[in-house]
Design a protein around this motif. Structure first.
Motif, PDB file in Angstrom:
ATOM      1  N   PHE A  53       0.831  -1.206   0.000  1.00  0.00           N
ATOM      2  CA  PHE A  53       0.000   0.000   0.000  1.00  0.00           C
ATOM      3  C   PHE A  53       0.865   1.255   0.000  1.00  0.00           C
ATOM      4  CE2 PHE A  53      -1.517   3.358   2.852  1.00  0.00           C
ATOM      5  CZ  PHE A  53      -2.571   3.850   2.086  1.00  0.00           C
ATOM      6  N   LEU A  54       1.871   1.286   0.895  1.00  0.00           N
ATOM      7  CA  LEU A  54       2.742   2.461   0.974  1.00  0.00           C
ATOM      8  C   LEU A  54       3.484   2.683  -0.340  1.00  0.00           C
ATOM      9  CD1 LEU A  54       4.212   2.152   4.581  1.00  0.00           C
ATOM     10  CD2 LEU A  54       2.526   3.801   3.756  1.00  0.00           C
ATOM     11  N   GLY A  55       3.951   1.583  -0.944  1.00  0.00           N
ATOM     12  CA  GLY A  55       4.651   1.711  -2.215  1.00  0.00           C
ATOM     13  C   GLY A  55       3.751   2.276  -3.300  1.00  0.00           C
ATOM     14  N   GLN A  56       2.514   1.781  -3.346  1.00  0.00           N
ATOM     15  CA  GLN A  56       1.561   2.285  -4.330  1.00  0.00           C
ATOM     16  C   GLN A  56       1.218   3.748  -4.066  1.00  0.00           C
ATOM     17  OE1 GLN A  56       0.318   0.602  -6.962  1.00  0.00           O
ATOM     18  NE2 GLN A  56      -0.899   2.370  -7.619  1.00  0.00           N
TER      19      GLN A  56
ATOM     20  N   ASN B 110      -6.599  12.606  -3.163  1.00  0.00           N
ATOM     21  CA  ASN B 110      -6.693  12.011  -4.498  1.00  0.00           C
ATOM     22  C   ASN B 110      -5.789  10.790  -4.640  1.00  0.00           C
ATOM     23  OD1 ASN B 110      -8.575  13.878  -5.387  1.00  0.00           O
ATOM     24  ND2 ASN B 110      -7.047  15.275  -6.208  1.00  0.00           N
ATOM     25  N   ALA B 111      -4.588  10.875  -4.071  1.00  0.00           N
ATOM     26  CA  ALA B 111      -3.669   9.738  -4.134  1.00  0.00           C
ATOM     27  C   ALA B 111      -4.203   8.552  -3.335  1.00  0.00           C
ATOM     28  CB  ALA B 111      -2.291  10.157  -3.610  1.00  0.00           C
ATOM     29  N   LEU B 112      -4.801   8.814  -2.177  1.00  0.00           N
ATOM     30  CA  LEU B 112      -5.399   7.735  -1.386  1.00  0.00           C
ATOM     31  C   LEU B 112      -6.563   7.087  -2.133  1.00  0.00           C
ATOM     32  CD1 LEU B 112      -5.434   9.320   2.194  1.00  0.00           C
ATOM     33  CD2 LEU B 112      -4.143   7.306   1.483  1.00  0.00           C
ATOM     34  N   ASP B 113      -7.375   7.915  -2.772  1.00  0.00           N
ATOM     35  CA  ASP B 113      -8.510   7.377  -3.530  1.00  0.00           C
ATOM     36  C   ASP B 113      -8.030   6.513  -4.682  1.00  0.00           C
ATOM     37  OD1 ASP B 113     -11.162   6.979  -4.061  1.00  0.00           O
ATOM     38  OD2 ASP B 113     -11.440   8.840  -5.163  1.00  0.00           O
ATOM     39  N   ASP B 114      -6.992   6.964  -5.379  1.00  0.00           N
ATOM     40  CA  ASP B 114      -6.441   6.168  -6.478  1.00  0.00           C
ATOM     41  C   ASP B 114      -5.846   4.858  -5.972  1.00  0.00           C
ATOM     42  OD1 ASP B 114      -7.136   8.050  -8.364  1.00  0.00           O
ATOM     43  OD2 ASP B 114      -5.210   9.077  -8.306  1.00  0.00           O
ATOM     44  N   THR B 115      -5.264   4.890  -4.787  1.00  0.00           N
ATOM     45  CA  THR B 115      -4.644   3.692  -4.221  1.00  0.00           C
ATOM     46  C   THR B 115      -5.690   2.679  -3.767  1.00  0.00           C
ATOM     47  OG1 THR B 115      -2.769   5.020  -3.452  1.00  0.00           O
ATOM     48  CG2 THR B 115      -3.020   2.836  -2.502  1.00  0.00           C
ATOM     49  N   PHE B 116      -6.728   3.167  -3.095  1.00  0.00           N
ATOM     50  CA  PHE B 116      -7.760   2.273  -2.576  1.00  0.00           C
ATOM     51  C   PHE B 116      -8.730   1.798  -3.646  1.00  0.00           C
ATOM     52  CE2 PHE B 116      -7.035   4.539   1.633  1.00  0.00           C
ATOM     53  CZ  PHE B 116      -6.388   3.460   2.204  1.00  0.00           C
ATOM     54  N   ASN B 117      -8.937   2.606  -4.678  1.00  0.00           N
ATOM     55  CA  ASN B 117      -9.933   2.291  -5.701  1.00  0.00           C
ATOM     56  C   ASN B 117      -9.244   1.803  -6.972  1.00  0.00           C
ATOM     57  OD1 ASN B 117     -12.071   2.127  -7.447  1.00  0.00           O
ATOM     58  ND2 ASN B 117     -12.819   4.208  -7.105  1.00  0.00           N
ATOM     59  N   PRO B 118      -9.253   0.519  -7.259  1.00  0.00           N
ATOM     60  CA  PRO B 118      -8.554  -0.016  -8.440  1.00  0.00           C
ATOM     61  C   PRO B 118      -9.065   0.585  -9.752  1.00  0.00           C
ATOM     62  CG  PRO B 118      -9.220  -1.793  -6.955  1.00  0.00           C
ATOM     63  CD  PRO B 118      -9.890  -0.548  -6.470  1.00  0.00           C
TER      64      PRO B 118
END
Length: 294
Positions: free
Chosen positions: A4-7, A280-288
């Motif tokens: 997750f952190l890497g993404q 926005n970065a968290l949303d992109d990470t959590f939402n494939p």
């Protein structure tokens, strides 16, 4: 966790947002160490509206106070108000959204009609109407939970008027989650509705809550700045919005004192943008579905 952190850190927006936010968090945590005690008209060290110099990097205000000192101390007030208001907003929005989505029926109808009202009505307008009324009732003297009444009221009002966005998202996610097999199994073994919501549904909502929480912080900073700029803040505990208000009343714009208006204004813009980038970065990470190659 490493994946997750890497993404997440793979997004340039996340890196920039975290860097900027770290700077302001350090300012908020150690204002006395970085800029000395908060200056007042009594212990001001500069000339009136002096431009930036080696002695005063961001110039001085209309009574000779160092603007850098005021901005650094204002970071603690602005960020504290925004973060506390966001916590209230997330708690209210999550509770209402999860309850409406899980129970459905009339409960959902009434809760979502309430949510629609707060969603359509801008939170700033509601806060602008409610804040002076509550302040008139409570008064401006003394302290409430460590805050002066004006700041306490702003925290509560922002939190109680900014939850609709979160509630709608949580409700939609809850509608999907409650149809999953693991929820049916929990019902079969006799788990209560409250336990199902807290132990099974809520943990699956955390990624969406966190991602959207960053956006709520940005909005809370904007609302707090606007309310303080209109004179509802506390001059004894100046936030960035209060500094902008004082600068406007002192005629900084007409006097050409761009540093007086520019410093707190740039701080508000930078912090808000940082939270938006992180969100926005968290949303992109959590939402494939939204995930893209950085």
């Amino acid at each position: 966790m490493k994946g997750f952190l890497g993404q997440f850190l793979g997004y340039s927006g996340a890196q920039l947002g975290l860097l900027c936010l770290a700077v302001f968090l350090v300012m908020a945590a150690m204002p006395d160490l970085l800029a000395g005690p908060l200056q007042t008209a009594i212990n001001a060290t500069g000339d009136f509206l002096a431009p930036p110099s080696s002695q005063h990097l961001l110039g001085t205000d209309e009574v000779g106070r160092d603007v850098l000192n005021l901005v650094v101390h204002g970071a603690r007030i602005s960020l504290t108000i925004a973060l506390l208001a966001t916590i209230i907003s997330l708690l209210v929005g999550t509770t209402i959204g999860m309850t409406a989505g899980y129970y459905g029926g009339r409960v959902e109808v009434w809760l979502m009609r309430l949510t629609d009202f707060f969603f359509v009505m801008p939170s700033f307008v509601l806060a602008l109407v409610i804040t002076p009324v509550v302040l008139e009732v409570l008064g401006r003297g003394g302290e409430i939970l460590g805050f002066r009444p004006s700041l306490f009221v702003i925290v509560v009002v922002i939190g109680m008027t900014s939850w609709a966005f979160v509630a709608r998202i949580v409700r939609s996610q809850t509608l999907s989650l409650k149809e999953r097999t693991f929820i049916d199994r929990a019902r079969v073994v006799g788990t209560s509705n409250l336990n199902i919501m807290i132990r099974h549904i809520l943990p699956n909502l955390v990624p969406q809550i966190v991602a959207n929480g960053a956006l709520v912080v940005a909005n809370a900073i904007y609302v707090e700045t606007s309310l303080s700029f209109l004179g509802l803040g506390d001059p004894l505990q100046p936030s960035w919005g209060t500094l902008l208000s004082i600068a406007q009343r002192a005629g900084a714009a007409s006097a050409g004192a761009w540093w007086y208006l520019g410093a707190p204004g740039l701080c508000v813009l930078t912090v808000s943008l940082s939270f938006v980038l992180i969100g926005n970065a968290l949303d992109d990470t959590f939402n494939p579905r939204r995930r893209v190659i950085p």
